[in-house]
Scaffold this motif. Sequence first.
Motif, mmCIF file in Angstrom:
data_model
loop_
_atom_site.group_PDB
_atom_site.id
_atom_site.type_symbol
_atom_site.label_atom_id
_atom_site.label_comp_id
_atom_site.label_asym_id
_atom_site.label_seq_id
_atom_site.Cartn_x
_atom_site.Cartn_y
_atom_site.Cartn_z
ATOM 1 N N ALA A 149 17.576 -5.466 1.955
ATOM 2 C CA ALA A 149 16.653 -6.192 2.913
ATOM 3 C C ALA A 149 15.464 -6.288 2.151
ATOM 4 C CB ALA A 149 16.710 -5.819 4.181
ATOM 5 N N SER A 150 15.146 -5.227 1.101
ATOM 6 C CA SER A 150 13.975 -5.290 0.469
ATOM 7 C C SER A 150 12.686 -4.874 1.266
ATOM 8 C CB SER A 150 13.565 -6.482 -0.241
ATOM 9 O OG SER A 150 14.472 -6.776 -1.321
ATOM 10 N N GLU A 151 13.106 -4.030 2.245
ATOM 11 C CA GLU A 151 12.104 -3.424 3.148
ATOM 12 C C GLU A 151 12.136 -1.911 3.305
ATOM 13 O OE1 GLU A 151 12.357 -6.728 6.597
ATOM 14 O OE2 GLU A 151 13.684 -4.893 6.824
ATOM 15 N N ILE A 152 10.950 -1.343 3.706
ATOM 16 C CA ILE A 152 10.891 0.103 3.753
ATOM 17 C C ILE A 152 10.475 0.301 5.311
ATOM 18 C CG2 ILE A 152 8.645 0.199 2.825
ATOM 19 C CD1 ILE A 152 9.173 3.132 1.787
ATOM 20 N N THR A 153 11.188 1.189 6.104
ATOM 21 C CA THR A 153 10.767 1.644 7.269
ATOM 22 C C THR A 153 10.389 2.972 7.335
ATOM 23 O OG1 THR A 153 12.468 -0.002 8.182
ATOM 24 C CG2 THR A 153 11.756 1.590 9.696
ATOM 25 N N CYS A 154 9.160 3.235 8.209
ATOM 26 C CA CYS A 154 8.738 4.834 8.254
ATOM 27 C C CYS A 154 8.940 4.824 9.641
ATOM 28 C CB CYS A 154 7.226 4.625 7.899
ATOM 29 S SG CYS A 154 6.310 6.216 8.035
ATOM 30 N N PHE A 155 9.523 6.193 9.754
ATOM 31 C CA PHE A 155 9.642 6.658 11.135
ATOM 32 C C PHE A 155 8.681 7.878 11.492
ATOM 33 C CE2 PHE A 155 13.605 4.387 10.517
ATOM 34 C CZ PHE A 155 13.878 3.981 11.701
ATOM 35 N N TRP A 156 8.360 8.131 12.471
ATOM 36 C CA TRP A 156 7.340 9.515 12.545
ATOM 37 C C TRP A 156 7.289 9.639 13.991
ATOM 38 C CZ3 TRP A 156 5.187 4.726 11.872
ATOM 39 C CH2 TRP A 156 4.015 4.212 12.622
ATOM 40 N N ASP A 157 6.720 10.769 14.115
ATOM 41 C CA ASP A 157 6.654 11.452 15.444
ATOM 42 C C ASP A 157 7.718 11.918 16.098
ATOM 43 O OD1 ASP A 157 5.119 12.356 17.595
ATOM 44 O OD2 ASP A 157 4.707 10.476 18.719
ATOM 45 N N PRO A 158 8.535 12.848 15.494
ATOM 46 C CA PRO A 158 9.823 13.299 16.044
ATOM 47 C C PRO A 158 9.593 14.052 17.465
ATOM 48 C CG PRO A 158 8.876 14.935 14.313
ATOM 49 C CD PRO A 158 7.973 13.692 14.348
ATOM 50 N N SER A 159 10.812 14.111 18.072
ATOM 51 C CA SER A 159 10.927 14.537 19.434
ATOM 52 C C SER A 159 12.127 14.779 19.854
ATOM 53 C CB SER A 159 10.384 13.398 20.544
ATOM 54 O OG SER A 159 11.515 12.583 20.741
ATOM 55 N N PRO A 160 12.538 15.605 20.885
ATOM 56 C CA PRO A 160 13.898 16.178 21.310
ATOM 57 C C PRO A 160 14.741 14.861 21.282
ATOM 58 C CG PRO A 160 12.526 17.265 22.418
ATOM 59 C CD PRO A 160 11.572 16.326 21.905
ATOM 60 N N HIS A 161 14.265 13.639 21.473
ATOM 61 C CA HIS A 161 14.929 12.278 21.671
ATOM 62 C C HIS A 161 14.942 11.351 20.685
ATOM 63 C CE1 HIS A 161 15.685 13.401 26.069
ATOM 64 N NE2 HIS A 161 14.333 13.817 25.775
ATOM 65 N N GLY A 162 14.336 12.029 19.552
ATOM 66 C CA GLY A 162 14.323 11.233 18.316
ATOM 67 C C GLY A 162 12.816 10.742 18.019
ATOM 68 N N TYR A 163 12.719 9.867 16.901
ATOM 69 C CA TYR A 163 11.203 9.467 16.476
ATOM 70 C C TYR A 163 10.583 8.567 17.594
ATOM 71 C CZ TYR A 163 12.227 11.080 11.934
ATOM 72 O OH TYR A 163 11.970 12.228 10.780
ATOM 73 N N ARG A 164 9.375 8.624 17.834
ATOM 74 C CA ARG A 164 8.700 7.861 18.823
ATOM 75 C C ARG A 164 8.043 6.750 18.027
ATOM 76 N NH1 ARG A 164 6.568 13.008 20.192
ATOM 77 N NH2 ARG A 164 7.948 13.824 22.001
ATOM 78 N N SER A 165 7.832 6.657 16.938
ATOM 79 C CA SER A 165 7.230 5.626 16.233
ATOM 80 C C SER A 165 7.774 4.988 14.878
ATOM 81 C CB SER A 165 5.644 5.956 16.067
ATOM 82 O OG SER A 165 5.060 6.311 16.993
ATOM 83 N N ARG A 166 7.833 3.657 14.700
ATOM 84 C CA ARG A 166 8.216 3.256 13.438
ATOM 85 C C ARG A 166 7.420 1.830 12.941
ATOM 86 N NH1 ARG A 166 14.041 0.534 14.195
ATOM 87 N NH2 ARG A 166 13.495 -0.797 12.609
ATOM 88 N N THR A 167 7.322 1.705 11.738
ATOM 89 C CA THR A 167 6.747 0.636 11.014
ATOM 90 C C THR A 167 7.796 0.176 9.670
ATOM 91 O OG1 THR A 167 4.605 1.455 11.493
ATOM 92 C CG2 THR A 167 4.728 0.081 9.565
ATOM 93 N N THR A 168 7.715 -1.368 9.740
ATOM 94 C CA THR A 168 8.621 -1.466 8.677
ATOM 95 C C THR A 168 7.579 -2.613 7.841
ATOM 96 O OG1 THR A 168 10.599 -1.417 10.066
ATOM 97 C CG2 THR A 168 10.648 -3.168 8.105
ATOM 98 N N VAL A 169 7.690 -2.530 6.615
ATOM 99 C CA VAL A 169 7.032 -3.634 5.646
ATOM 100 C C VAL A 169 7.974 -3.988 4.570
ATOM 101 C CG1 VAL A 169 4.680 -2.570 6.085
ATOM 102 C CG2 VAL A 169 6.087 -1.995 3.965
#
Length: 190
Positions: A149-169
Motif C-alpha cells: 500500500a506504500s504506507e506506514i502506520t504508527c501505533f502508540w499509547d499501549p493499554s491492556p486493550h491495545g493501542y489507543r492511538s494511530r496515524t497513517t501516512v
Amino acid sequence: MIERATPIEHAAPPTFETLLRTVEEMDTPDGFKAELIRGKIIVSPWSKLRYSRPMRKLREQLRASAPAGHFADTSPFLFRFSAAERGYGPDLYVADESAFDEEGRHADGAALSLVGEFTSLSTQDADWNEKLDVYGRLVPVYLVIDMSASEITCFWDPSPHGYRSRTTVSFGEDLHLPKPFDCVLDTTGF
C-alpha cells in the motif's frame, strides 16, 4: 519453499516454554525465521531484498533518536511475550541494551521501545492482527510498514486493550513518532 507461513503441528499441546525451546533449537533454512504465533511455530521467509532500503533508512533514523540505553537493529532475535504466550522476531526493533545481557536466544518483549514490521503477503495477517494485539499491550510504539500500500502506520499509547492511538501516512510524507522518540521520520525513498 514458497512464501507463506507454515504451521508445525504437535500431537499434544506443548507448553509455551517447550515451544520457545523448540524454536531456539530449530535449524531453519537460510532466509527463514521461526516465530510463535497463535500458539503454533510458524516458519516464514525473511523480508524481500527490496525491503532493504526502507529498513536501513528507518533503522538509521531510529538510531539517532532512540531512548538512552536503547539501540535499533534488524538482527534476527526472538522476543518473548510470556503473558500472551507468544514469541516474535520483528523485522526491525529498538530495545534496551540490558535485555541482551541474558543467556539464551530470546529476549524479554518488555525491553522493546519500538517494533517495525514490514508486511508481505505471508505476514500481513499476523502483522495487522495478531502482533498488533500483543504489541499493543506492552510496546510503546509499533510501526507497520505496508509495502504493497506504500504506507506506514504508527501505533502508540499501549493499554491492556491495545493501542489507543494511530496515524497513517503515505511513503514520502513525514511521520511524527511519539515519546519516547519524539522525532519526525522522513519516509522519502521507502
